[in-house]
Design a protein around this motif. Structure first.
Motif, PDB file in Angstrom:
ATOM      1  N   VAL A  30       0.852  -1.192   0.000  1.00  0.00           N
ATOM      2  CA  VAL A  30       0.000   0.000   0.000  1.00  0.00           C
ATOM      3  C   VAL A  30       0.888   1.242   0.000  1.00  0.00           C
ATOM      4  O   VAL A  30       1.820   1.343   0.812  1.00  0.00           O
ATOM      5  CB  VAL A  30      -0.899   0.008   1.260  1.00  0.00           C
ATOM      6  CG1 VAL A  30      -1.779   1.253   1.283  1.00  0.00           C
ATOM      7  CG2 VAL A  30      -1.738  -1.270   1.322  1.00  0.00           C
ATOM      8  N   VAL A  31       0.610   2.179  -0.907  1.00  0.00           N
ATOM      9  CA  VAL A  31       1.361   3.435  -0.967  1.00  0.00           C
ATOM     10  C   VAL A  31       0.627   4.490  -0.129  1.00  0.00           C
ATOM     11  O   VAL A  31      -0.613   4.564  -0.161  1.00  0.00           O
ATOM     12  CB  VAL A  31       1.496   3.908  -2.431  1.00  0.00           C
ATOM     13  CG1 VAL A  31       2.160   5.280  -2.522  1.00  0.00           C
ATOM     14  CG2 VAL A  31       2.297   2.883  -3.236  1.00  0.00           C
ATOM     15  N   ALA A  32       1.391   5.286   0.627  1.00  0.00           N
ATOM     16  CA  ALA A  32       0.785   6.338   1.459  1.00  0.00           C
ATOM     17  C   ALA A  32      -0.099   7.230   0.590  1.00  0.00           C
ATOM     18  O   ALA A  32       0.308   7.666  -0.493  1.00  0.00           O
ATOM     19  CB  ALA A  32       1.875   7.165   2.128  1.00  0.00           C
ATOM     20  N   GLY A  33      -1.296   7.491   1.054  1.00  0.00           N
ATOM     21  CA  GLY A  33      -2.260   8.294   0.299  1.00  0.00           C
ATOM     22  C   GLY A  33      -3.328   7.444  -0.377  1.00  0.00           C
ATOM     23  O   GLY A  33      -4.376   7.956  -0.756  1.00  0.00           O
ATOM     24  N   ASP A  34      -3.053   6.143  -0.516  1.00  0.00           N
ATOM     25  CA  ASP A  34      -4.011   5.239  -1.182  1.00  0.00           C
ATOM     26  C   ASP A  34      -4.852   4.442  -0.181  1.00  0.00           C
ATOM     27  O   ASP A  34      -5.639   3.579  -0.593  1.00  0.00           O
ATOM     28  CB  ASP A  34      -3.279   4.236  -2.083  1.00  0.00           C
ATOM     29  CG  ASP A  34      -2.664   4.893  -3.302  1.00  0.00           C
ATOM     30  OD1 ASP A  34      -3.127   5.984  -3.692  1.00  0.00           O
ATOM     31  OD2 ASP A  34      -1.715   4.307  -3.861  1.00  0.00           O
ATOM     32  N   GLU A  35      -4.689   4.698   1.121  1.00  0.00           N
ATOM     33  CA  GLU A  35      -5.363   3.880   2.128  1.00  0.00           C
ATOM     34  C   GLU A  35      -6.875   3.842   1.900  1.00  0.00           C
ATOM     35  O   GLU A  35      -7.525   2.800   2.044  1.00  0.00           O
ATOM     36  CB  GLU A  35      -5.064   4.405   3.542  1.00  0.00           C
ATOM     37  CG  GLU A  35      -3.588   4.323   3.942  1.00  0.00           C
ATOM     38  CD  GLU A  35      -2.798   5.554   3.542  1.00  0.00           C
ATOM     39  OE1 GLU A  35      -3.316   6.384   2.758  1.00  0.00           O
ATOM     40  OE2 GLU A  35      -1.652   5.693   4.014  1.00  0.00           O
ATOM     41  N   GLU A  36      -7.436   5.017   1.522  1.00  0.00           N
ATOM     42  CA  GLU A  36      -8.892   5.109   1.360  1.00  0.00           C
ATOM     43  C   GLU A  36      -9.389   4.189   0.232  1.00  0.00           C
ATOM     44  O   GLU A  36     -10.488   3.640   0.309  1.00  0.00           O
ATOM     45  CB  GLU A  36      -9.263   6.575   1.048  1.00  0.00           C
ATOM     46  CG  GLU A  36     -10.682   6.948   1.389  1.00  0.00           C
ATOM     47  CD  GLU A  36     -11.009   6.744   2.865  1.00  0.00           C
ATOM     48  OE1 GLU A  36     -10.133   6.979   3.723  1.00  0.00           O
ATOM     49  OE2 GLU A  36     -12.140   6.313   3.130  1.00  0.00           O
ATOM     50  N   TRP A  37      -8.585   4.038  -0.804  1.00  0.00           N
ATOM     51  CA  TRP A  37      -8.960   3.154  -1.927  1.00  0.00           C
ATOM     52  C   TRP A  37      -9.172   1.729  -1.401  1.00  0.00           C
ATOM     53  O   TRP A  37     -10.132   1.050  -1.795  1.00  0.00           O
ATOM     54  CB  TRP A  37      -7.871   3.184  -3.007  1.00  0.00           C
ATOM     55  CG  TRP A  37      -8.176   2.333  -4.206  1.00  0.00           C
ATOM     56  CD1 TRP A  37      -8.914   2.693  -5.296  1.00  0.00           C
ATOM     57  CD2 TRP A  37      -7.773   0.968  -4.432  1.00  0.00           C
ATOM     58  NE1 TRP A  37      -8.983   1.636  -6.181  1.00  0.00           N
ATOM     59  CE2 TRP A  37      -8.297   0.567  -5.677  1.00  0.00           C
ATOM     60  CE3 TRP A  37      -7.024   0.047  -3.690  1.00  0.00           C
ATOM     61  CZ2 TRP A  37      -8.091  -0.709  -6.194  1.00  0.00           C
ATOM     62  CZ3 TRP A  37      -6.823  -1.223  -4.213  1.00  0.00           C
ATOM     63  CH2 TRP A  37      -7.351  -1.589  -5.447  1.00  0.00           C
ATOM     64  N   PHE A  38      -8.281   1.277  -0.514  1.00  0.00           N
ATOM     65  CA  PHE A  38      -8.403  -0.085   0.026  1.00  0.00           C
ATOM     66  C   PHE A  38      -9.643  -0.212   0.915  1.00  0.00           C
ATOM     67  O   PHE A  38     -10.346  -1.225   0.869  1.00  0.00           O
ATOM     68  CB  PHE A  38      -7.138  -0.463   0.807  1.00  0.00           C
ATOM     69  CG  PHE A  38      -5.959  -0.737  -0.083  1.00  0.00           C
ATOM     70  CD1 PHE A  38      -5.656  -2.017  -0.508  1.00  0.00           C
ATOM     71  CD2 PHE A  38      -5.151   0.307  -0.519  1.00  0.00           C
ATOM     72  CE1 PHE A  38      -4.581  -2.270  -1.350  1.00  0.00           C
ATOM     73  CE2 PHE A  38      -4.076   0.068  -1.364  1.00  0.00           C
ATOM     74  CZ  PHE A  38      -3.786  -1.213  -1.779  1.00  0.00           C
ATOM     75  N   VAL A  39      -9.902   0.825   1.709  1.00  0.00           N
ATOM     76  CA  VAL A  39     -11.087   0.810   2.570  1.00  0.00           C
ATOM     77  C   VAL A  39     -12.351   0.760   1.704  1.00  0.00           C
ATOM     78  O   VAL A  39     -13.283  -0.010   1.974  1.00  0.00           O
ATOM     79  CB  VAL A  39     -11.092   2.052   3.499  1.00  0.00           C
ATOM     80  CG1 VAL A  39     -12.413   2.168   4.255  1.00  0.00           C
ATOM     81  CG2 VAL A  39      -9.910   1.976   4.473  1.00  0.00           C
ATOM     82  N   ASP A  40     -12.358   1.546   0.613  1.00  0.00           N
ATOM     83  CA  ASP A  40     -13.515   1.557  -0.296  1.00  0.00           C
ATOM     84  C   ASP A  40     -13.694   0.205  -0.981  1.00  0.00           C
ATOM     85  O   ASP A  40     -14.813  -0.301  -1.101  1.00  0.00           O
ATOM     86  CB  ASP A  40     -13.337   2.634  -1.382  1.00  0.00           C
ATOM     87  CG  ASP A  40     -13.517   4.041  -0.837  1.00  0.00           C
ATOM     88  OD1 ASP A  40     -14.002   4.176   0.307  1.00  0.00           O
ATOM     89  OD2 ASP A  40     -13.160   5.002  -1.554  1.00  0.00           O
ATOM     90  N   GLN A  41     -12.583  -0.365  -1.461  1.00  0.00           N
ATOM     91  CA  GLN A  41     -12.665  -1.670  -2.121  1.00  0.00           C
ATOM     92  C   GLN A  41     -13.173  -2.741  -1.162  1.00  0.00           C
ATOM     93  O   GLN A  41     -13.955  -3.616  -1.550  1.00  0.00           O
ATOM     94  CB  GLN A  41     -11.285  -2.070  -2.667  1.00  0.00           C
ATOM     95  CG  GLN A  41     -10.820  -1.254  -3.853  1.00  0.00           C
ATOM     96  CD  GLN A  41     -11.634  -1.541  -5.109  1.00  0.00           C
ATOM     97  OE1 GLN A  41     -11.964  -2.687  -5.409  1.00  0.00           O
ATOM     98  NE2 GLN A  41     -11.990  -0.499  -5.837  1.00  0.00           N
ATOM     99  N   ALA A  42     -12.699  -2.701   0.083  1.00  0.00           N
ATOM    100  CA  ALA A  42     -13.153  -3.676   1.084  1.00  0.00           C
ATOM    101  C   ALA A  42     -14.658  -3.546   1.308  1.00  0.00           C
ATOM    102  O   ALA A  42     -15.374  -4.553   1.424  1.00  0.00           O
ATOM    103  CB  ALA A  42     -12.385  -3.487   2.391  1.00  0.00           C
ATOM    104  N   ALA A  43     -15.146  -2.303   1.331  1.00  0.00           N
ATOM    105  CA  ALA A  43     -16.585  -2.083   1.519  1.00  0.00           C
ATOM    106  C   ALA A  43     -17.359  -2.607   0.308  1.00  0.00           C
ATOM    107  O   ALA A  43     -18.388  -3.275   0.452  1.00  0.00           O
ATOM    108  CB  ALA A  43     -16.857  -0.592   1.727  1.00  0.00           C
TER     109      ALA A  43
END
Ligand code: FE2
Length: 245
Positions: A30-43
Motif C-alpha cells: 500500500v502506498v501512502a495516500g491510497d489507504e482510502e482506496w483499500f477501505v472503499d474496495q473492502a466495503a
C-alpha cells in the motif's frame, strides 16, 4: 476470489485480493495516500482486511501499510528479518508460512536480494485448484527485469542472493504461474522494466534478459554494471518507513 491491481504514482503496483465467500482480504504494498482506496474496495467487496503486507521496506515511496493496518485493525506484516531494521512492532512473516484468507492461501517465500527482508507471495485459490495460481513478486522479479541489488549496499553479495532467490524460489515454479510485480516501467527500483504490469513465470524464464544469463557470476556482473540512479529522497523515505512515528 477477487483480485485488484492498483497502479500508483512512482510506477508502483499495489494489490488487494481475497475471498468474498469468507469475507477476508489481504492488502499488499500500500502506498501512502491510497489507504482510502483499500477501505472503499473492502466495503464494495464486503470483506474484512485481515493482513496488510509490505513485500519489503520501500526506498522509493512512503508505505501506507501501517496507516491502513491501524485504520482497519489488521496486523502489519513484514518478513522477520526486518526486526533489526525498524523501530516499531509488526507481525513477522517466516519463509514457508501460509496465511489463510478464507479459500485464498498466501504462501510466504523469503527472497532476499533486492533487500534482505524481501518476500514474494504465492497465492492459491482453493475454489479453483489446490495448486498455486499467481505470485506477487515485489521488487524481486519484474516483467522484463529484476530488482536492483544495491539499496542495502554490498551490491555484489546482494546480487548473488538475488540470483539464488530467483532460481531456487521463483524459477522452480511452474511456467503457468502468473507474475504480478511491485513496479512497472518508470520505476527506479530496477532497470529495463516493461510497461506491461503482469507476465508469467514461463515467459520470464524464456525472455527476461536477467534470467537467461548463464550462472551466478555472469548475473552479478551484469546487474552491478547496470544500476540506475538511487531514488530521490531515499534517506528520508527509508527513515519514514522504518521509524516508530
Ligand atoms: Fe523496492
Amino acid at each position: 476470489m477477487f483480485f485488484r491491481q492498483l497502479a500508483t504514482h512512482d510506477a508502483s503496483l499495489s494489490y488487494f485480493f481475497g475471498c468474498t465467500g469468507h469475507a477476508k482480504a489481504v492488502a499488499v504494498d500500500v502506498v501512502a495516500g491510497d489507504e482510502e482506496w483499500f477501505v472503499d474496495q473492502a466495503a464494495q467487496q464486503n470483506v474484512k482486511i485481515t493482513h496488510v503486507i509490505d513485500t519489503h521496506l520501500h526506498a522509493d515511496h512512503i508505505s501506507g501499510g501501517r496507516t491502513l493496518a491501524a485504520r482497519v485493525g489488521a496486523p502489519y506484516c513484514l518478513h522477520e528479518v526486518a526486526v533489526g531494521a525498524v523501530h516499531f512492532d509488526f507481525l513477522p512473516l517466516r519463509d514457508g508460512q501460509v496465511i489463510e484468507a478464507g479459500n485464498v492461501l498466501v504462501k510466504v517465500l523469503h527472497t532476499p536480494g533486492h533487500t534482505p527482508e524481501s518476500v514474494c507471495l504465492l497465492v492459491t485459490d482453493k475454489r479453483r485448484s489446490n495448486e498455486p495460481w499467481f505470485v506477487l513478486t515485489g521488487d524481486t522479479l519484474f516483467v522484463g527485469a529484476v530488482g536492483r541489488p544495491d539499496l542495502a549496499d554490498h551490491e555484489r553479495k546482494m546480487a548473488a542472493q538475488l540470483y539464488e532467490s530467483l532460481h531456487a524460489k521463483l524459477l522452480s515454479l511452474p511456467d503457468a504461474i502468473e507474475v504480478y510485480p511491485g513496479h512497472q516501467a518508470g520505476s527506479v527500483c530496477g532497470a529495463g522494466l516493461s510497461g506491461k504490469p503482469s507476465s508469467t513465470i514461463g515467459f520470464e524464464r524464456r525472455f527476461n534478459p536477467s534470467l537467461v544469463l548463464g550462472d551466478s557470476g555472469a548475473f552479478v556482473d551484469s546487474l552491478v554494471r547496470d544500476i540506475p540512479e538511487r531514488p530521490a529522497d531515499m534517506g528520508r523515505i527509508l527513515a519514514a518507513n522504518t521509524c516508530s512515528a
